[in-house]
Design an enzyme around this catalytic site. Structure first.
Site, PDB file in Angstrom:
ATOM      1  N   ASN A  96       0.475  -0.837   5.383  1.00  0.00           N
ATOM      2  CA  ASN A  96       1.126  -0.128   6.273  1.00  0.00           C
ATOM      3  C   ASN A  96       0.716  -0.329   7.603  1.00  0.00           C
ATOM      4  OD1 ASN A  96       3.095   1.961   4.513  1.00  0.00           O
ATOM      5  ND2 ASN A  96       1.249   1.057   3.463  1.00  0.00           N
ATOM      6  N   LYS A 109      -9.490   1.399  -1.856  1.00  0.00           N
ATOM      7  CA  LYS A 109      -9.559   0.775  -0.336  1.00  0.00           C
ATOM      8  C   LYS A 109     -11.294   1.280   0.069  1.00  0.00           C
ATOM      9  CE  LYS A 109      -7.060   0.975   3.903  1.00  0.00           C
ATOM     10  NZ  LYS A 109      -5.918   1.733   4.587  1.00  0.00           N
ATOM     11  N   GLU A 157       0.779  -1.196  -0.072  1.00  0.00           N
ATOM     12  CA  GLU A 157      -0.023  -0.039   0.171  1.00  0.00           C
ATOM     13  C   GLU A 157       0.927   1.289  -0.091  1.00  0.00           C
ATOM     14  OE1 GLU A 157      -1.623   0.856   4.094  1.00  0.00           O
ATOM     15  OE2 GLU A 157      -3.380   1.707   3.225  1.00  0.00           O
ATOM     16  N   ASN A 181      -7.389   5.702  -1.745  1.00  0.00           N
ATOM     17  CA  ASN A 181      -6.154   4.943  -1.431  1.00  0.00           C
ATOM     18  C   ASN A 181      -6.366   3.760  -2.373  1.00  0.00           C
ATOM     19  OD1 ASN A 181      -4.198   3.201  -0.349  1.00  0.00           O
ATOM     20  ND2 ASN A 181      -4.718   3.994   1.747  1.00  0.00           N
ATOM     21  N   GLU A 229      -6.301   8.732   8.013  1.00  0.00           N
ATOM     22  CA  GLU A 229      -6.715   8.281   6.423  1.00  0.00           C
ATOM     23  C   GLU A 229      -8.244   9.012   6.252  1.00  0.00           C
ATOM     24  OE1 GLU A 229      -5.168   3.899   6.472  1.00  0.00           O
ATOM     25  OE2 GLU A 229      -6.257   4.384   4.592  1.00  0.00           O
ATOM     26  N   CYS A 277      -4.728  -2.885   3.023  1.00  0.00           N
ATOM     27  CA  CYS A 277      -4.413  -2.803   4.394  1.00  0.00           C
ATOM     28  C   CYS A 277      -5.637  -3.158   5.242  1.00  0.00           C
ATOM     29  CB  CYS A 277      -3.823  -1.310   4.715  1.00  0.00           C
ATOM     30  SG  CYS A 277      -3.060  -1.430   6.388  1.00  0.00           S
TER      31      CYS A 277
HETATM   32  N1  ING Z   1      -3.456   0.529   8.498  1.00  0.00           N
HETATM   33  C1  ING Z   1      -3.845  -0.244   9.773  1.00  0.00           C
HETATM   34  C2  ING Z   1      -4.143  -1.453   9.624  1.00  0.00           C
HETATM   35  O1  ING Z   1      -5.166  -2.001   9.766  1.00  0.00           O
HETATM   36  C3  ING Z   1      -4.618   1.480  11.728  1.00  0.00           C
HETATM   37  C4  ING Z   1      -4.880   0.688  10.323  1.00  0.00           C
HETATM   38  C5  ING Z   1      -3.516   1.543  12.304  1.00  0.00           C
HETATM   39  C6  ING Z   1      -5.822   1.904  12.184  1.00  0.00           C
HETATM   40  C7  ING Z   1      -3.580   2.357  13.150  1.00  0.00           C
HETATM   41  C8  ING Z   1      -5.839   2.658  13.368  1.00  0.00           C
HETATM   42  C9  ING Z   1      -4.706   2.714  13.976  1.00  0.00           C
HETATM   43  O2  ING Z   1      -2.925  -2.489   9.578  1.00  0.00           O
HETATM   44  C10 ING Z   1      -4.059   0.935   7.381  1.00  0.00           C
HETATM   45  N2  ING Z   1      -3.037   1.429   6.565  1.00  0.00           N
HETATM   46  O3  ING Z   1      -5.019   0.495   7.138  1.00  0.00           O
END
Ligand code: ING
Length: 308
Positions: free
Chosen positions: A196, A127, A47, A110, A145, A171
């Site tokens: 990520n 996404k 991603e 995304n 995001e 992700c």
């Molecule tokens: N990253 C995260 C994941 O699901 C996340 C989402 C991370 C949400 C940290 C809240 C806090 O691994 C992405 N890129 O969706």
């Protein structure tokens, strides 16, 4: 002879904000070359593979934000990757930030594109499950995001890649069972995805030791319960001060991890995926047409109800 697709997952190490697109695309080309040399027929990139994971910051200057987005794919700086694909005869799936001109306005998604072994565009996914918030929240790791991206509007499409049916996810999508079920019902054989994922979350320090388990658990379950191959590419390592987990992997429809990255840097893993294993797994338990009870599952597709 078994029907196979040799899949490469190209994990990347951190892509710092200070890196130029030219440098980053150079790294991706090198990973594509390694994949081709290993006999792979498709490469899966992470991603946001062209930039740092910028939603970790609140940025107010629109020009600064826009610099993370691509207005054309390929564009002048990414063309090299498409040329390399055509030269090496290997396609790829690439995550990036998309500027889309739709409904008379600029929209931000995304996105992941699927490109064929001739370097030509095959299909696009945006996404669906966009996590985090639009404003920083007290006591929570900043993940904005929802400030920078709209949720996807292209459904869960499945594309023909050299005769193999491939879906894409990004992700947070990998944590939701509906993602894999939609691919399955759309006839996918392989789900490719990029992620990520921060190693540390301020909101749940007690869950820190489970980050990798919660990475692999839903992907292995999704692969098994939907008789899919899953190929997942992480962006890993210390990116602009934030640690991202690695653990990129290729998962069989049995739910087993067939290959897994062992570093937090640029690394290619390859597996020759036996697509006939899908039919075997379906025979064992998952004859979907025979045993599923969709009429009893209607709540799943109804608007969010009173219980959640
Ligand atoms: N990253 C995260 C994941 O699901 C996340 C989402 C991370 C949400 C940290 C809240 C806090 O691994 C992405 N890129 O969706």
């Amino acid at each position: 002879m078994a029907r196979c697709l040799t899949i490469a997952v190209a994990q990347t190490g951190p892509i710092q904000r200070s890196a130029t697109r030219a440098e980053t695309v150079g790294r991706l080309v090198h990973l594509l070359e390694q994949s081709a040399a290993a006999g792979a027929e498709i490469t899966v990139f992470p991603e946001m593979a062209l930039t740092t994971f910028f939603p970790r910051w609140r940025i107010d200057d629109q020009a600064e934000i826009d610099a993370f987005f691509e207005s054309a794919m390929p564009g002048p700086e990414t063309q090299r990757l498409y040329d390399a694909a055509a030269r090496l005869k290997i396609g790829f799936a690439l995550g990036y930030c998309e500027f889309a001109r739709e409904d008379g306005r600029t929209r931000h998604f995304n996105t992941m594109d699927l490109v064929g072994p001739d370097g030509r565009f095959i299909g696009r996914y945006r996404k669906m499950h966009v996590p985090g918030s639009a404003e920083p929240e007290e006591g929570t790791t900043t993940h904005l995001e929802r400030r920078y991206f709209e949720p996807g509007n292209l459904g869960f499409p499945v594309f023909d890649y050299r005769g193999v049916r491939v879906g894409m996810a990004i992700c947070n999508d990998r944590r939701w069972p509906e993602t894999y079920r939609m691919f399955c019902l759309n006839g996918a054989e392989v789900a490719v995805l990029g992620y990520n994922t921060p190693l540390l979350l301020d909101e749940a320090p007690a869950l820190a030791h489970l980050r990798m388990f919660h990475n692999h658990l839903p992907m292995q379950a999704g692969a098994y319960q939907n008789t899919l191959w899953v190929a997942a590419a992480a962006k890993a390592g210390l990116e602009d001060g934030q640690a991202l987990i690695g653990g990129s992997c290729i998962i069989a429809p049995t739910g087993e991890i067939a290959a897994q990255a062992i570093s937090l840097g640029d690394e290619v893993i390859v597996h020759r995926a036996d697509l006939d294993l899908i039919a075997t797994c379906r025979k064992v338990n998952f004859d979907f047409a025979l045993y599923r009870r969709p009429d009893q599952y209607r709540l799943i597709s109804e608007p969010v109800g009173s219980h959640v």
